[in-house]
Design an enzyme around this catalytic site. Sequence first.
Site, PDB file in Angstrom:
ATOM      1  N   PRO A   1     -40.118  10.706  30.109  1.00 32.30           N
ATOM      2  CG  PRO A   1     -38.112   9.823  30.886  1.00 32.30           C
ATOM      3  CD  PRO A   1     -39.436  10.328  31.347  1.00 32.30           C
ATOM      4  CG  LEU A   2     -43.281   8.730  24.284  1.00 32.61           C
ATOM      5  CD1 LEU A   2     -44.066   7.584  24.887  1.00 32.61           C
ATOM      6  CD2 LEU A   2     -44.219   9.744  23.651  1.00 32.61           C
TER       7      LEU A   2
END
Length: 62
Positions: free
Chosen positions: A2-3
Amino acid sequence: MPLVHIDLLGGRSETQLHQLVKDVTAAIVKNTGAPAEHVHIVLNEMADNRYSVGGVMKDEEK
């Protein structure tokens, strides 16, 4: 991986920013199952003379 990108006006303390990334990381881990060490967060702080709502710059509201 996840970014997360977070755009916010500058002015918060280092303590507040550290708590923010801890809380966001915990929420991502809880809701996606991703390990915390895979959660990447980018904080983009903007000056209040670089952000406008309804045609009014935030620095003009003071």
